[in-house]
Design a protein around this motif. Sequence first.
Motif, short mmCIF file in Angstrom:
data_model
loop_
_atom_site.label_atom_id
_atom_site.label_comp_id
_atom_site.label_asym_id
_atom_site.label_seq_id
_atom_site.Cartn_x
_atom_site.Cartn_y
_atom_site.Cartn_z
N GLY A 8 0.79 -1.23 0.00
CA GLY A 8 0.00 0.00 0.00
C GLY A 8 0.82 1.27 0.00
O GLY A 8 0.26 2.37 -0.08
N GLY A 9 2.12 1.14 0.10
CA GLY A 9 2.95 2.34 0.05
C GLY A 9 3.00 2.91 -1.34
O GLY A 9 2.50 2.32 -2.30
N GLY A 10 3.61 4.07 -1.45
CA GLY A 10 3.73 4.71 -2.75
C GLY A 10 4.04 6.17 -2.62
O GLY A 10 4.43 6.65 -1.55
N LEU A 11 3.87 6.88 -3.75
CA LEU A 11 4.13 8.31 -3.81
C LEU A 11 2.79 9.05 -3.72
O LEU A 11 1.85 8.73 -4.47
N VAL A 12 2.72 10.01 -2.83
CA VAL A 12 1.50 10.78 -2.65
C VAL A 12 1.86 12.23 -2.39
O VAL A 12 2.94 12.52 -1.83
N GLN A 13 1.00 13.14 -2.80
CA GLN A 13 1.25 14.56 -2.56
C GLN A 13 0.94 14.91 -1.11
O GLN A 13 0.13 14.25 -0.45
N PRO A 14 1.57 15.97 -0.61
CA PRO A 14 1.23 16.42 0.75
C PRO A 14 -0.27 16.66 0.89
O PRO A 14 -0.90 17.22 -0.02
N ASN A 108 8.59 -6.78 23.59
CA ASN A 108 9.30 -6.75 22.31
C ASN A 108 8.43 -7.29 21.19
O ASN A 108 7.59 -8.16 21.40
N TYR A 109 8.67 -6.79 20.01
CA TYR A 109 8.04 -7.32 18.81
C TYR A 109 8.97 -8.36 18.20
O TYR A 109 10.15 -8.08 17.99
N ASP A 110 8.43 -9.51 17.95
CA ASP A 110 9.26 -10.65 17.59
C ASP A 110 9.36 -10.89 16.09
O ASP A 110 10.33 -11.47 15.62
N TYR A 111 8.34 -10.49 15.36
CA TYR A 111 8.28 -10.80 13.94
C TYR A 111 8.04 -9.53 13.14
O TYR A 111 7.19 -8.72 13.51
N TRP A 112 8.79 -9.40 12.07
CA TRP A 112 8.79 -8.16 11.29
C TRP A 112 8.59 -8.44 9.81
O TRP A 112 9.06 -9.45 9.28
N GLY A 113 7.92 -7.50 9.16
CA GLY A 113 7.83 -7.55 7.71
C GLY A 113 9.01 -6.86 7.06
O GLY A 113 9.90 -6.35 7.75
N GLN A 114 9.00 -6.83 5.75
CA GLN A 114 10.12 -6.26 4.98
C GLN A 114 9.95 -4.77 4.74
O GLN A 114 10.91 -4.10 4.34
N GLY A 115 8.78 -4.26 4.95
CA GLY A 115 8.56 -2.82 4.83
C GLY A 115 7.97 -2.40 3.50
O GLY A 115 8.08 -3.09 2.49
N THR A 116 7.35 -1.22 3.52
CA THR A 116 6.81 -0.61 2.30
C THR A 116 7.16 0.87 2.33
O THR A 116 7.05 1.52 3.37
N GLN A 117 7.61 1.38 1.20
CA GLN A 117 8.08 2.77 1.12
C GLN A 117 6.90 3.72 0.96
O GLN A 117 6.03 3.53 0.11
N VAL A 118 6.90 4.75 1.77
CA VAL A 118 5.94 5.83 1.65
C VAL A 118 6.71 7.11 1.34
O VAL A 118 7.65 7.46 2.07
N THR A 119 6.34 7.77 0.27
CA THR A 119 6.99 9.02 -0.12
C THR A 119 5.92 10.09 -0.28
O THR A 119 4.98 9.92 -1.07
N VAL A 120 6.08 11.17 0.47
CA VAL A 120 5.14 12.28 0.41
C VAL A 120 5.88 13.47 -0.19
O VAL A 120 6.78 14.03 0.43
N SER A 121 5.51 13.81 -1.40
CA SER A 121 6.22 14.86 -2.12
C SER A 121 5.34 15.44 -3.21
O SER A 121 4.53 14.74 -3.80
N SER A 122 5.55 16.73 -3.47
CA SER A 122 4.83 17.37 -4.56
C SER A 122 5.64 17.33 -5.85
O SER A 122 5.19 17.79 -6.90
#
Length: 122
Positions: A8-14, A108-122
């Motif tokens: 669900g991550g991605g590039l979005v405007q402010p 503690n949190y024991d299990y982690w995902g790999q992550g998703t990039q969120v970029t907020v930029s115009s």
Amino acid sequence: QLQLVESGGGLVQPGGSLRLSCATSGFSLVYYAIGWFRQAPGKERERVSCISRSGSNTNYADSVKGRFTISRDNAKNTVYLQMNSLKPEDTTIYYCAARYGSSCVSGNYDYWGQGTQVTVSS
């Protein structure tokens, strides 16, 4: 094999919105509290939000309070992070993590995902 996969991550405007999903497999989500974390370059990892095992308790970092909403659907084995009014400073990789137990704010949190990039930029 226990897995957490963010999407669900991605590039979005402010001012825009994104909804992140954390799809889990290999374990029964009902027994786990889930947190969303982020770590910008040069900064410490920050717990953005978390939700208790039952879903009755949620917690938010001051930096996102009033803008982000966490929710869970145990039937779909998925946890969501609705992010509104996004700001450039929200830009980074977002991770979801699981910890066995009811509370999401202690332990503690024991299990982690790999992550998703969120970029907020115009």
